[in-house]
Design an enzyme around this catalytic site. Structure first.
Site, PDB file in Angstrom:
ATOM      1  N   SER A   1       0.274  -1.230  -0.295  1.00  0.00           N
ATOM      2  CA  SER A   1      -0.139  -0.178   0.149  1.00  0.00           C
ATOM      3  C   SER A   1       0.695   1.050  -0.103  1.00  0.00           C
ATOM      4  CB  SER A   1      -1.018  -0.309   1.093  1.00  0.00           C
ATOM      5  OG  SER A   1      -1.918  -1.394   1.493  1.00  0.00           O
TER       6      SER A   1
HETATM    7  N1  SAH Z   1      -0.858  -5.033   3.854  1.00  0.00           N
HETATM    8  C1  SAH Z   1       0.111  -5.011   2.830  1.00  0.00           C
HETATM    9  C2  SAH Z   1      -0.760  -5.106   2.081  1.00  0.00           C
HETATM   10  C3  SAH Z   1      -1.871  -5.319   1.792  1.00  0.00           C
HETATM   11  S1  SAH Z   1      -2.730  -5.948  -0.338  1.00  0.00           S
HETATM   12  C4  SAH Z   1       1.507  -4.423   3.003  1.00  0.00           C
HETATM   13  O1  SAH Z   1       1.830  -3.966   4.084  1.00  0.00           O
HETATM   14  O2  SAH Z   1       1.859  -5.324   2.140  1.00  0.00           O
HETATM   15  C5  SAH Z   1      -3.451  -7.385   0.365  1.00  0.00           C
HETATM   16  C6  SAH Z   1      -3.213  -8.790   0.299  1.00  0.00           C
HETATM   17  O3  SAH Z   1      -4.609  -9.387   0.856  1.00  0.00           O
HETATM   18  C7  SAH Z   1      -2.461  -9.900  -0.540  1.00  0.00           C
HETATM   19  O4  SAH Z   1      -1.324  -9.824  -0.490  1.00  0.00           O
HETATM   20  C8  SAH Z   1      -3.392 -10.276  -0.863  1.00  0.00           C
HETATM   21  O5  SAH Z   1      -3.667 -11.763  -1.168  1.00  0.00           O
HETATM   22  C9  SAH Z   1      -4.264 -10.373   0.340  1.00  0.00           C
HETATM   23  N2  SAH Z   1      -5.912 -10.984   0.320  1.00  0.00           N
HETATM   24  C10 SAH Z   1      -7.223 -10.603  -0.348  1.00  0.00           C
HETATM   25  N3  SAH Z   1      -7.839 -11.591   0.595  1.00  0.00           N
HETATM   26  C11 SAH Z   1      -7.312 -12.111   1.558  1.00  0.00           C
HETATM   27  C12 SAH Z   1      -7.938 -13.065   2.204  1.00  0.00           C
HETATM   28  N4  SAH Z   1      -8.785 -14.163   2.331  1.00  0.00           N
HETATM   29  N5  SAH Z   1      -7.516 -13.730   3.433  1.00  0.00           N
HETATM   30  C13 SAH Z   1      -6.100 -13.507   3.811  1.00  0.00           C
HETATM   31  N6  SAH Z   1      -5.055 -12.017   3.075  1.00  0.00           N
HETATM   32  C14 SAH Z   1      -6.090 -11.666   1.462  1.00  0.00           C
END
Ligand code: SAH
Length: 221
Positions: free
Chosen positions: A66
Site C-alpha cells: 500500500s
Molecule cells: N498490508 C499489505 C498490503 C496488502 S495487499 C502490506 O503492507 O504490504 C492485500 C493482501 O491481502 C494481498 O496480499 C492479498 O493476497 C491478501 N488477501 C486477499 N484476500 C485475503 C484473505 N481472504 N485472507 C488473507 N489475505 C488475503
C-alpha cells in the site's frame, strides 16, 4: 555505500516523513514507527529504488504494497495502544504489520499466499520484530483461537465487513476495513464495537485489491 548515496537516502527519508505529515498524519507514535521501519526491505527487485515514494508498488503474487500515507492514516485511525492484541488481514509485503509491531503488544497477520508469508517472516526475523505472528490462511474467518482482538485491520477490500471479524472484535475495540466492490470506489470504514452493537464511520475513499476466498494456489507450494 558512498557518502553521497547515504545523503541521498537520508534526504529521501526526510521527504517521506514530510509527505506523511502533509497528508494529515499527526500522531507522533505513528510517525515514529514510520520513521523507524524502513520500507526498503519490503520491496524487492525492479521497484526497490522507489520505496520512499508515496505510491503503492507491485509485490510478488500480483499483489501491492500500500501507499505509505494510506498505511499511516489507517494506522492512525486504528489508534493502537501499547497493550493491544492486533489482527491484520492481508499481510502482503509485511510492511503494515511491521508498523503495527511498533505500536501494539502482539500482532497476528494472515495472508492467503504462502509465498508472501514466507518472505514476510524472513524480513520480520531479519529486523528482529519478534512480536509478529504471520500465518497462511483465509483471513476473512479471523483467528478464533486468538480472539478477541483489541484492534483489527483489513488491507483488502470486502463487500461488507466480514461477520467473523466483527464477532472477534473486543467490546471497545476498533476495526478498520476498506469496503466496496473491487475496481470501483471503496470507502475506508471504521467500526467501533460498543456494549450496544457496532458504530460505523466512513473515513475516506480508497482503492485496495479485493479480499478473496480461500487459500491461493501458489506456484511455489
Ligand atoms: N498490508 C499489505 C498490503 C496488502 S495487499 C502490506 O503492507 O504490504 C492485500 C493482501 O491481502 C494481498 O496480499 C492479498 O493476497 C491478501 N488477501 C486477499 N484476500 C485475503 C484473505 N481472504 N485472507 C488473507 N489475505 C488475503
Amino acid at each position: 555505500m558512498t557518502q553521497s548515496m547515504d545523503q541521498d537516502i537520508a534526504e529521501r527519508k526526510m521527504q517521506f516523513l514530510f509527505q506523511l505529515r502533509s497528508k494529515g498524519v499527526t500522531d507522533n507514535r505513528v510517525l515514529t514507527a514510520m520513521e523507524k521501519i524502513d520500507r526498503g526491505p519490503f520491496i524487492q527487485g525492479f521497484f526497490a529504488d522507489r520505496a520512499y515514494e508515496d505510491t503503492p508498488l507491485p509485490i510478488p503474487c500480483g499483489q501491492t504494497i500500500s501507499q505509505p500515507s494510506v498505511v499511516a492514516l489507517m494506522t492512525q485511525a486504528l489508534d493502537v495502544q501499547p497493550r493491544d492484541k492486533v489482527l491484520e488481514v492481508g499481510t502482503g509485503s509485511g510492511y503494515q504489520a511491521a508498523i503495527l509491531s511498533q505500536l501494539g503488544r502482539r500482532i497476528y497477520t494472515v495472508e492467503r499466499h504462502r509465498q508472501l508469508i514466507r518472505t514476510a517472516r524472513e524480513i520480520f526475523d531479519a529486523l528482529d520484530l519478534s512480536n509478529i505472528t504471520a500465518i497462511t490462511g483465509d483471513g476473512s474467518f479471523g483467528l478464533p483461537d486468538q480472539a478477541p482482538f483489541d484492534r483489527i485491520i483489513v488491507t483488502a477490500a470486502a463487500e461488507d465487513p466480514p461477520g467473523p471479524l466483527l464477532a472477534q472484535l473486543r467490546i471497545g475495540g476498533i476495526m478498520i476495513v476498506p469496503v466496496g466492490q473491487s475496481d470501483a470506489v471503496q470507502s475506508l470504514i471504521k467500526v467501533t464495537r460498543t456494549e450496544m452493537g457496532f458504530d460505523y464511520d466512513e473515513l475516506r475513499p480508497v482503492r485496495f485489491v479485493p479480499l478473496l476466498e480461500g487459500l491461493a494456489k501458489d506456484e511455489y507450494d
